[in-house]
Design an enzyme around this catalytic site. Structure first.
Site, PDB file in Angstrom:
ATOM      1  N   GLY A 261       0.832  -1.203   0.000  1.00  0.00           N
ATOM      2  CA  GLY A 261       0.000   0.000   0.000  1.00  0.00           C
ATOM      3  C   GLY A 261       0.863   1.248   0.000  1.00  0.00           C
ATOM      4  O   GLY A 261       0.601   2.211  -0.715  1.00  0.00           O
ATOM      5  N   ALA A 262       1.920   1.219   0.810  1.00  0.00           N
ATOM      6  CA  ALA A 262       2.796   2.377   0.930  1.00  0.00           C
ATOM      7  C   ALA A 262       3.996   1.977   1.769  1.00  0.00           C
ATOM      8  O   ALA A 262       4.017   0.879   2.333  1.00  0.00           O
ATOM      9  CB  ALA A 262       2.071   3.542   1.589  1.00  0.00           C
ATOM     10  N   GLU A 298       1.517   5.566   7.629  1.00  0.00           N
ATOM     11  CA  GLU A 298       2.930   5.780   7.286  1.00  0.00           C
ATOM     12  C   GLU A 298       3.500   6.933   8.097  1.00  0.00           C
ATOM     13  O   GLU A 298       4.649   6.876   8.534  1.00  0.00           O
ATOM     14  CB  GLU A 298       3.109   6.039   5.784  1.00  0.00           C
ATOM     15  CG  GLU A 298       2.483   4.985   4.864  1.00  0.00           C
ATOM     16  CD  GLU A 298       2.835   3.558   5.197  1.00  0.00           C
ATOM     17  OE1 GLU A 298       3.924   3.307   5.739  1.00  0.00           O
ATOM     18  OE2 GLU A 298       1.991   2.662   4.938  1.00  0.00           O
ATOM     19  N   GLU A 320       4.329  -2.909  13.162  1.00  0.00           N
ATOM     20  CA  GLU A 320       3.116  -2.946  12.341  1.00  0.00           C
ATOM     21  C   GLU A 320       1.844  -3.069  13.188  1.00  0.00           C
ATOM     22  O   GLU A 320       0.876  -2.361  12.955  1.00  0.00           O
ATOM     23  CB  GLU A 320       3.195  -4.057  11.289  1.00  0.00           C
ATOM     24  CG  GLU A 320       4.307  -3.850  10.263  1.00  0.00           C
ATOM     25  CD  GLU A 320       4.245  -2.511   9.527  1.00  0.00           C
ATOM     26  OE1 GLU A 320       3.208  -1.820   9.594  1.00  0.00           O
ATOM     27  OE2 GLU A 320       5.258  -2.146   8.895  1.00  0.00           O
TER      28      GLU A 320
HETATM   29  N1  BAL Z   1       6.213  -1.216   6.296  1.00  0.00           N
HETATM   30  C1  BAL Z   1       5.538  -1.678   5.151  1.00  0.00           C
HETATM   31  C2  BAL Z   1       4.340  -0.883   4.792  1.00  0.00           C
HETATM   32  C3  BAL Z   1       3.590  -0.508   5.998  1.00  0.00           C
HETATM   33  O1  BAL Z   1       3.149  -1.343   6.770  1.00  0.00           O
HETATM   34  O2  BAL Z   1       3.472   0.658   6.283  1.00  0.00           O
HETATM   35 ZN    ZN Z   2       3.089  -0.316   8.479  1.00  0.00          ZN
END
Ligand code: BAL
Ligand code: ZN
Length: 874
Positions: A261-262, A298, A320
């Protein structure tokens, strides 16, 4: 393939104090010069060998302290460059070459729409240069980018811009320096011809931050919502957690080709354009909410992930789970706390519970992996967030904040573990949370069974909770908070007092009691209970469990109508709908006529007529559980029966309540410009739920056509097109064609056109999928497009995918094999629908298994696909 184990963790024997990277960009021959200041830091093994990770790159030169090494000075294979330095501190310079243009895996440095971008998490940096590619090696990064100026006017990397200038031959360069130490998975580079919108944010300590969103020029009119979302996120994190942004600039770049996604790269987030671009004509409410929450996610990573990062990849849930929890709370605050909670629970149940019950089940802290990319899962993310939420449920919001404060105080600038997080929560609140450990290492959804005993003479109510512990290894009892409340059968709230008020076993929370189940089985006794009450269980879904309650239809009816807790009201409606469909499945199997359960129909009527109910909650309450959720209730899935009953239930409700549904639909027709705002979203949501029922009756299809033709906003247009897509009529074909004409140049909207057709419940769906795959706009190299057809078909077109002939399985297997050579991450994600083969009837079981075996027999199978398929077949 090699399996990596958490138990083998060793600290690195070298540190990289700083790294200076120079990129001379070229599509087929990018030269990367990497100068690292290295220090030996003996670990337990006292091994002096320096083993650098590196893959898919060509080593051109390697220098130590200015001396060029020859091939005898190092070992080189497909994965590692091994040196044997004799000094404790030295400069290591490595020059490599790579070809971003040929990189279709979208990991490392690659090209998208003619621009350059990177994706390094988890282990992509080693496809850019040789490095200690592990999150506990933190370094100061300086990045110089040299490129052709006409093709790459914009040159970006992490941190602050320190220098930029023109060079001969039409080239130019920029130098970026990141003042925060970081692991290499947070490195990013972007170069290309991009347009930007700019804004500023004043932090609570008075600094002005330059905010920039870079997109392809044609998308410049679709960035405002993303920018507004970023500013809201920055403010929310200050208010809720006292967390302030730390650089002078924050950049977001939207790219069309992106696996995830990002990505939260320090100061330079790279986003899938799906989570940036929106305007009312092109984006639905779901898209708008998705953008707001992913931008927030993010941004929140800047503290939970970047400032405090993970020691190793087994700790992924540390950043996460915590960051998903934070974005969930943010979205709740922006829109509606109960609606967000219900939506998150639906998501968890339809995606994470099956994962946790299938062959890929793993604890939120996995203990091993073959391919790390396979562990960016619903379990690590969403169940991980539920586990973080448990701390807040147990400690309260203030206690949770104290824990967060201590976590940052202790660990800012460090790479840490989930134990460190738990210890901060425990120490800040002076409580023992050691039992929470079991949530991290035990897989599977816990099942809790509730039983009640009412003693009319003593006027006591005993509530027994028992947790069932099943698993591959001996299971420890979990700490499970169960929030409950009481009411009479008239719906009036009741205040009941427990016999013992011991904070270790229960606590009062407003009009509820928080029961703390810590033993395999525990009794909670309430006194002076004049009559047997209705019990509202698991308010707010206080733990990620399956709770089996003794509530029967009369209790569910009371709860659906009167409970003060919105989650339980919704849950009770779902339970009634489920009961109705389960009796339908039995009837179908006995070849009896299908009927609606009267108590469900009555509850449906009462929700529909309730003018005091929030419109979003009403929309949720009137939505049937998905077929796959019904399927989850069965050991062997009666697919045809569920399909027939689901179809019947929608049809019967549509017929029975056609007047009320139509009235509600019409009352919500507003002629106002689109606004992304709570009330307006709720109106559209309920209106489109009504439309879905109405369209079950052929005479109402004209309503959908009319809504489509109004073109008020994408939410309404797409809802109309979706209901039409299940009917192979001339109108439906005309609308699909018109949609294509309008949007064939907008890739995100075109994805919706593909998705709708891939999800359509039509008899010749396989032919339709094949047509979509052969469509000139279908691209195997674009993950969004692949997901819009193959992801949707496998995950969302349950009936079409599971055709008894097995053609759906074959098609998916062939496509996985094809994608394995193009983009292994995307290929491996598509396998999941096949992995649940053991749950289906014997015919389908065999065909699904054969499809999996055909994938496994493929030559050059990636680690990604191998791991999922081999575990599925084991
Ligand atoms: N760190 C990978 C993408 C996200 O979980 O923000
Ligand atoms: Zn993340």
């Amino acid at each position: 393939p090699v399996t990596h184990y958490l138990k083998d963790y060793q600290p690195s024997n070298y540190q990289i104090d700083s790294i200076e990277l120079t990129f001379d960009l070229d599509p087929l021959a990018t030269r990367v010069t990497n100068v690292m200041q290295m220090t030996f830091s003996p670990n337990a093994s006292d091994d002096r060998r320096l083993v650098l990770n590196g893959q898919k790159i060509t080593l051109l030169e390697c220098w130590i302290n200015g001396n060029l090494l020859s091939a005898e000075d190092y070992d080189l294979d497909d994965e590692f460059l091994t040196l044997s330095p004799s000094l404790d501190a030295f400069e290591l310079k490595i020059v490599t070459q790579c070809a971003p243009q040929n990189n279709t895996s979208l990991e490392g440095l690659y090209r998208t729409s003619g621009n350059y971008c990177t994706q390094c998490e988890a282990l992509g940096f080693q496809t850019i240069t040789y490095y200690l590619d592990r999150p506990d090696v933190l370094s100061f990064f300086t990045t110089k980018i040299i490129a052709d100026k006409s093709q790459n006017a914009v040159l970006l990397s992490n941190g602050n811009l320190v220098e930029a200038s023109d060079l001969p031959d039409g080239k130019h360069y920029a130098v970026w320096h990141d003042p925060f130490k970081k692991p290499c998975y947070l490195f990013a580079l972007v170069a290309g011809n991009l347009s930007l919108i700019q804004d500023t944010y004043q932090t609570m300590d008075g600094r002005l931050v330059d905010l920039r969103i870079y997109v392809e020029p044609q998308n410049i009119d679709k960035c405002d919502h993303a920018m507004a979302s970023l500013k809201k996120s920055m403010q929310w994190d200050e208010e809720r957690y006292g967390l302030v942004y730390d650089l002078d600039i924050y950049m977001i770049v939207a790219v069309d080709d992106f696996n995830m996604g990002a990505m939260e790269n320090k100061g330079l987030n790279v986003f899938n354009s799906k989570f940036v671009l929106a305007k009312p004509e092109t984006a639905t409410d779901v898209d708008y909410e998705g953008i707001e929450s992913v931008i927030a996610h993010e941004y929140f990573h800047n503290w939970t992930g970047n400032r405090v990062t993970c020691r190793d990849w087994f700790q992924l849930t540390l950043k996460e789970g915590l960051t998903v929890f934070r974005d969930q709370e943010f979205t709740g605050d922006m829109l509606s706390i109960p609606v967000k909670r219900i939506e998150d629970v639906k998501r968890l149940r339809s995606n994470q519970f099956p994962e946790d019950a299938g062959p890929m089940a793993h604890p939120i802290q996995p203990q091993s992996y073959i391919e790390m990319n396979n562990f960016y899962t619903m379990t690590v993310y969403e169940k991980g967030a539920e586990v973080v939420r448990l701390y807040q449920t147990l400690l309260g919001r203030d206690g949770f904040r104290k824990g967060m404060d201590l976590y940052f105080q202790r660990h800012d600038g460090q790479a840490v573990t989930v134990e460190d997080f738990r210890n901060a929560m425990a120490d800040a609140n002076h409580v023992d949370l050691s039992q929470m450990q079991a949530w991290y290492v035990q897989e599977g959804t816990p099942v809790v069974t509730a039983k009640t005993h009412y003693d009319a003479k003593l006027q006591t109510l005993t509530l027994s909770l028992e947790q069932t512990l099943k698993g591959k290894v001996p299971q420890q009892p979990l700490m499970i908070p169960v929030l409950i409340g009481f009411m009479g059968y008239d719906g009036q709230p009741l205040t009941l007092m427990p016999s013992v008020q011991d904070k270790n076993s229960l606590e009062e929370r407003g009009d509820s009691w928080l029961l703390k189940l810590t033993e395999p089985k525990q009794d909670f006794i309430f006194e002076q209970v004049a009559t047997y009450p209705v019990i509202s269980y698991l308010r707010d879904f206080s733990a990620p469990i399956i709770l089996k309650t003794p509530n029967a239809l009369p209790e569910l009816e009371v709860l659906a109508q009167y409970d003060s807790n919105a989650f339980v009201r919704w849950e009770s409606m779902q339970a009634l709908a489920l009961a109705s469909m389960e009796q339908g499945v039995s009837a179908y199997q006995q070849q009896q006529p299908l009927t609606l359960l009267p108590s469900f129909a009555a509850a449906f009527a009462s929700v529909l007529a309730d003018s005091s109910l929030d419109l979003s909650l009403k929309a949720l309450a009137l939505t049937l559980p998905e077929m796959t959720y019904v399927a989850d209730q069965y050991t062997e899935i009666p697919l045809e029966a569920i399909q027939a009953v689901h179809q019947f239930t929608q049809q019967a409700l549509a017929e029975k309540f056609s007047q009320a549904l139509l009235q509600t639909y019409e009352s919500l027709q507003v002629n106002e410009p689109y606004r992304y705002e709570k009330q307006a979203i709720a109106q559209r949501k309920l209106k489109n739920v009504c439309l879905k029922y109405l369209a079950k009756l052929p005479q109402n299809l004209a309503i959908a056509v009319n809504q489509f033709e109004q073109k008020s906003n994408m939410t309404d247009v797409l809802s109309a097109l979706e209901v039409l897509s299940h009917h192979q009529t001339a109108d439906s074909a005309k609308c699909l064609q018109a949609f294509y004409q309008d949007w064939s140049k907008d890739s995100l909207v075109l994805d919706k056109w593909f998705s709708i057709q891939a999800a359509a419940q039509v008899p010749d769906i396989l032919a339709q999928i094949n047509q979509l795959l052969q469509h000139p706009d279908f691209k195997y190299t674009n993950p969004n497009r692949v997901r819009s057809v193959l992801g949707v078909f496998g995950r969302l077109n349950w009936v079409g995918f599971h055709q008894a002939s097995g053609t759906g399985y074959q098609l998916l297997a062939e496509q996985v094999i094809k994608l394995n050579g193009i983009n292994p991450q995307i290929a491996s994600r598509l396998v999941a629908p096949l992995s649940h083969w053991k749950r289906y009837d014997s015919g389908r079981r065999l065909l699904m298994r054969q499809a999996l075996e055909s994938i496994l027999a493929t030559e050059n199978l990636s680690k990604d696909v191998y791991e999922i398929v081999s575990r599925s077949l084991a």
